[in-house]
Scaffold this active site. Structure first.
Site, PDB file in Angstrom:
ATOM      1  N   LYS A  50       0.850  -1.206   0.000  1.00 20.36           N
ATOM      2  CA  LYS A  50       0.000   0.000   0.000  1.00 20.36           C
ATOM      3  C   LYS A  50       0.871   1.236   0.000  1.00 20.36           C
ATOM      4  O   LYS A  50       1.863   1.298   0.748  1.00 20.36           O
ATOM      5  CB  LYS A  50      -0.923  -0.026   1.219  1.00 20.36           C
ATOM      6  CG  LYS A  50      -1.948   1.107   1.237  1.00 20.36           C
ATOM      7  CD  LYS A  50      -2.870   1.024   2.442  1.00 20.36           C
ATOM      8  CE  LYS A  50      -3.910   2.134   2.414  1.00 20.36           C
ATOM      9  NZ  LYS A  50      -4.830   2.070   3.564  1.00 20.36           N
ATOM     10  N   SER A  91      -9.622   2.237   2.352  1.00 22.73           N
ATOM     11  CA  SER A  91      -8.590   2.920   1.593  1.00 22.73           C
ATOM     12  C   SER A  91      -7.563   1.985   0.950  1.00 22.73           C
ATOM     13  O   SER A  91      -6.875   2.411   0.034  1.00 22.73           O
ATOM     14  CB  SER A  91      -7.858   3.889   2.521  1.00 22.73           C
ATOM     15  OG  SER A  91      -7.179   3.188   3.536  1.00 22.73           O
ATOM     16  N   SER A  97     -10.440   0.185   6.589  1.00 23.63           N
ATOM     17  CA  SER A  97      -9.685   0.262   5.328  1.00 23.63           C
ATOM     18  C   SER A  97      -9.022  -1.027   4.875  1.00 23.63           C
ATOM     19  O   SER A  97      -8.531  -1.091   3.754  1.00 23.63           O
ATOM     20  CB  SER A  97      -8.613   1.344   5.447  1.00 23.63           C
ATOM     21  OG  SER A  97      -9.176   2.616   5.301  1.00 23.63           O
TER      22      SER A  97
END
Lengths: 436, 436
Positions: A75, A144, A168
């Site tokens: 990420k 996210s 997320s």
């Protein structure tokens, strides 16, 4: 053999005994990226040449560790010394950190190949960055950790890292039909991971199934006991589960409710001892408490962004951050006090249950890419600081997964993962029967 | 008027009503640095021109906020966009972050002038970097926030930031006779502050006295209620205090014990309700538990340092970090479980006490600069996650301060600061009488 289709656990076995070369495996992942990335858009940065080179090095070297030759999507809020880290924001375009985040360095050392940085919503909050759900391109993958969930679901990588402050990791994993794991708060080191709201920020993990995510977590935390036990008898033992509709039940849609009820019956029929758990009244305030905590901490944490980069972040994020400045210190403290009280009550709420089963989202992934979905089924469990693992409990009207989550006591991650594995296997078996 | 001698609270009053210009105040602090820095060595970087320029700007502008014109020393593990951040380590020589740490941006916005970066021990651990105790140059100022404590004690800055993972704010503040404040865990945002051991890392504060540190904390946390109440009647009200020798009492020296006992008598004579508090047996394991937690988390957190920079960090730090790799996940979890259990017991241990009074160090600052002192009186309180404030309780054989600390319940910082203020005033009064 189409190695990208296999679980990381199976690929690892072949990589460890050298019946599969790291180069072959990495090339298979890169081919898969070539095939699906143009429509899925899971990556912010792909390290094609570096990954192949690293794979060839690994093939010449002794086995480095359990991650030898496995591939990782990172990420884009985890610092990497050899790839840019932009946090999905114009405010950090081209930013190149000098260090690896702690967990990234740990995974490199045990032989992981870093395929690239996966798309995050802006600063791991809510403005989306164009990633599509690999199961249905018209739908959001959630956020996210959008790119991490999408990359694993599209079989582009063995594993991906995520973070969770609201929902997320669990929600995008659930929307994409893969296994998300939000460990207990502070179980994974956060050094080099961009902070949002300190008292909730948790390093998350995404993988194909529960066995894989447990394998990945054990390496990342340097805690071997997180791996599932190898003894099949131990794994087959049915857990005691608490079915819990939560105080947010009214927010779920009809399809989710049906999947939840069906799953409960399936698990009971498969031999689990199933209890109906009603959370204490005090837990009603936790959704609002979590929102208060996150808004207050995020508006403080983003002080420099507000001060010097407010023209570079998207207006919706700026607006929400400014709104956080209206939360008072007293409101924040009250919210934290309630959270602490409920955390202390939670072990007794569970009673003899190994873990709870609760909805992981309000329904299937919404249509469109501008909205990463409703976080309200995740927030309470992030605030409780215990482990949560997503499992698919059914399919919605558009054929997308309806995700449940298995949640456990803080620092009781090994037991919770084991329960989630059992739940996952039995729900998968039923869904496979229904679809065949 | 020699403004550097005044408390920040008094300087702020004059700065706010413009009877003192920011330029004049900053110049006074810089003069003080000129006079004392060559022997004290509190700074890693001094921003002389930038500070004067910023002060002149402030003098032309409307009042920016409560920190308008006050000066700050920033521990060199807080990122600053306009000054290097090297963490006291060759591994980060010349490193220039792109952002301010959250608390630094917050303080800038309310008008603070950033005089420079203060010396930290290497990566905020234990290898020292040459700072000397301004009260006695042959002695250590303590660490890891060595430069912050020394800069405040030498009256070079209004305030300084610190961090505490073991005893890195309270101990150096105590050794230098100034007020250190370790807030409740997560009360201050950590974005942009270098991590050591996530579950213990806390942003700390150093100032001249308790009123100053509370004033500073209120701005930094964006939480006005942390300031001391202005009503003198409220401030004069005697607290209920628990005198607690702790399970580490055997580690204190004779001078510390005498100062502790004398202080108890003084506080009682001044009107405090004083209770003798014996901690439950379970607390005996906390010192070892904290050591286990920090070594495990630090060795994971420094994974990239170990991987790519091990030749650049000092051998003693490398050795200790490698030793942390020997702690098992199970040992870590057991330590965290004990910590959590004791945290839950702690409010009942306090009973009707507003706060406890315990030693803040084993004795006065040791001679020499190679050792930052014994952390064993601080570790348990860092692990407990509640607030701690250092106060001087006496003077040792070399004439250096013997520090006590006032410790409170988690998130009960306002009450603990108020109690510490009362304790500070009454102990100061007695020590002044003794010295006159």
């Amino acid at each position: 053999m189409a190695w990208h289709k296999e679980t990381a656990f199976d690929a690892a076995r072949a990589l460890q005994n050298r019946s599969l070369s790291a180069e072959h495996y990495v090339a298979a992942c890169l081919e898969r990226i070539d095939a699906r990335e143009p429509e899925v858009r899971a990556f912010a940065h792909i390290n094609r040449e570096g990954s192949l080179q690293r794979a060839r090095e690994l093939d010449r070297q002794a086995i480095q560790g359990a991650m030898h030759g496995l591939t990782l999507g990172i990420k884009d809020v985890f610092d990497t010394f050899d790839m840019p880290t932009e946090g999905g924001s114009r405010a950090f375009a081209g930013h190149q950190p000098v260090q690896d985040a702690a967990v990234i360095a740990t995974l490199r050392r045990t032989g992981a190949v870093m395929l690239g940085k996966t798309v995050t919503t802006e600063l791991a909050t809510f403005p989306t960055n164009g990633t599509r759900n690999p199961l249905h391109l018209d739908h959001t993958p959630g956020g996210s950790s959008s790119g991490s969930a999408a990359a694993v679901a599209a079989q582009m990588v063995s594993f991906a890292t995520g973070t969770q402050t609201m929902g997320s990791t669990i929600r995008p994993s659930g929307y994409c039909g893969v296994t998300g794991y939000k460990p207990s708060y502070n179980l994974m080191p956060r050094r080099g991971v961009w902070a949002n709201a300190d008292s909730c920020d948790t390093v998350g993990l995404v993988a194909r199934d529960v066995r894989d995510v447990a394998f990945f977590a054990a390496e990342m935390a340097r805690y071997p006991a997180l791996r599932l036990p190898e003894d099949p008898a131990l794994l087959a033992r049915a857990p005691t589960l608490g079915l819990c509709r939560t105080w947010e039940w009214e927010r779920t849609d009809e399809a989710m409710r049906a999947a939840f009820e069906d799953s409960g019956r399936t698990l009971s029929a498969a031999g689990a001892r199933v209890r109906e758990i009603v959370l204490p009244e005090a837990f009603k305030g936790l959704l609002q408490a979590h929102t208060t905590v996150v808004h207050f901490e995020m508006s403080r944490g983003f002080a420099d962004v507000l001060e010097r980069q407010s023209g570079l972040i998207r207006p919706a994020l700026l607006e929400r951050t400014l709104k956080g400045l209206e939360v008072t210190g007293e409101q924040y403290q009250q919210a934290q006090t309630l959270a602490r009280r409920c955390r202390q009550m939670f072990p007794d709420v569970l009673g003899d249950c190994d873990a709870l089963v609760v909805p992981a989202a309000t329904g299937e992934a919404p249509r469109g890419q501008d909205y990463s979905g409703d976080t309200s089924m995740n927030q309470v469990w992030t605030l409780m600081h215990g482990p949560a693992i997503s499992v698919t409990g059914g399919y919605g009207p558009c054929g997308l997964p309806l995700a449940l989550q298995v949640v456990g006591r803080i620092d009781d991650d090994a037991r919770t993962l084991k329960a989630a594995h059992w739940v996952h296997l039995h729900l998968q078996a039923r869904l496979a029967r229904l679809r065949s």
